[in-house]
Design a protein around this motif. Sequence first.
Motif, short mmCIF file in Angstrom:
data_model
loop_
_atom_site.label_atom_id
_atom_site.label_comp_id
_atom_site.label_asym_id
_atom_site.label_seq_id
_atom_site.Cartn_x
_atom_site.Cartn_y
_atom_site.Cartn_z
N VAL A 70 0.85 -1.19 0.00
CA VAL A 70 0.00 0.00 0.00
C VAL A 70 0.89 1.24 0.00
N PHE A 71 0.50 2.24 -0.78
CA PHE A 71 1.34 3.44 -0.89
C PHE A 71 0.52 4.71 -0.80
N TYR A 162 -10.59 -5.27 6.96
CA TYR A 162 -9.46 -4.45 7.40
C TYR A 162 -9.09 -3.46 6.31
N THR A 163 -8.61 -2.30 6.70
CA THR A 163 -8.18 -1.30 5.74
C THR A 163 -6.75 -0.88 6.02
N ILE A 164 -6.04 -0.56 4.94
CA ILE A 164 -4.71 0.06 5.04
C ILE A 164 -4.69 1.23 4.06
N GLY A 165 -4.33 2.40 4.55
CA GLY A 165 -4.28 3.59 3.71
C GLY A 165 -3.52 4.69 4.45
N SER A 166 -3.68 5.91 3.96
CA SER A 166 -2.96 7.05 4.55
C SER A 166 -3.92 8.17 4.92
N PRO A 167 -4.82 7.96 5.89
CA PRO A 167 -5.75 9.01 6.30
C PRO A 167 -5.01 10.20 6.88
N ARG A 168 -5.38 11.40 6.41
CA ARG A 168 -4.73 12.63 6.87
C ARG A 168 -3.23 12.60 6.67
N ALA A 193 -15.31 0.01 9.24
CA ALA A 193 -13.88 0.29 9.47
C ALA A 193 -13.63 1.78 9.28
N PRO A 194 -12.97 2.43 10.22
CA PRO A 194 -12.74 3.87 10.10
C PRO A 194 -11.78 4.22 8.96
N ILE A 195 -12.15 5.19 8.16
CA ILE A 195 -11.27 5.79 7.16
C ILE A 195 -11.48 7.30 7.23
N GLY A 202 -7.20 3.42 -0.89
CA GLY A 202 -6.59 2.39 -0.06
C GLY A 202 -7.28 1.05 -0.22
N VAL A 203 -6.74 0.03 0.42
CA VAL A 203 -7.24 -1.33 0.22
C VAL A 203 -8.17 -1.74 1.36
#
Length: 242
Positions: A70-71, A162-168, A193-195, A202-203
Amino acid sequence: MKAIHLFIVGILILSGCAQKPKAPNRKYNHLANKVQSTNIKPHQHIEVAKPSSTSELTPSEIFERYSPAVFKIHTSTGYQGFQGSGFFISDDGLAVSNYHVFRGTTVGYETIILSDGSTYKVTDVYYKDSENDFIIFRVGINHKISYIKIANITPKIGEKVYTIGSPRGLDNTFSSGEISQIRDNGNILQISAPIDHGSSGGVLLNSYGEAIGITSGGIDDSGANLNYAINIKMIKPYIPKQ
């Protein structure tokens, strides 16, 4: 149903997760001129990877194995910068994100930032869909990389996700929740799931560590944690053959 679909996608874009990155002090060219619809036809038969494990993974295992795939994405209009997320679906740099992360921004100065801090550029755009809000592209990386396999089936309501990302702008943030509802004939996954802003693209993963969706947005200040992801099945017909 068409009207409902457009309404939901409109919510995702209006409350979407692109945010201004820190100090994008460079000149830019319009990415919109580069992102063009291709003549790729939907493939009738796509070979989709089977689950990588016959047993479910722990949340820690999921993060450790798939976080490097994830990027973070920085884009700009030339006057205003934005930030979103994306993830790899092959080990040679094929990736996906939300189209609205790139819409109206610039060519050549977008920055793909991997979890190890290395930076790359987008070299090819294979397909974009502004209505369904996804984009398939290649990152110019010259070595094998971590990637996330695409799930075969849509999860059921109540399943853990599940999530993976770059919130804020907070790189590779991990969160969990459940499938709250499946909407728009299965095209939109409502999740608990919080985003947040910056999570767009994100994934969304199942318990086997497979991609089941692209996190896209939510309803701000709802008090009910109403978030959405695009079902990964939407991109399957447009994945270029390797």
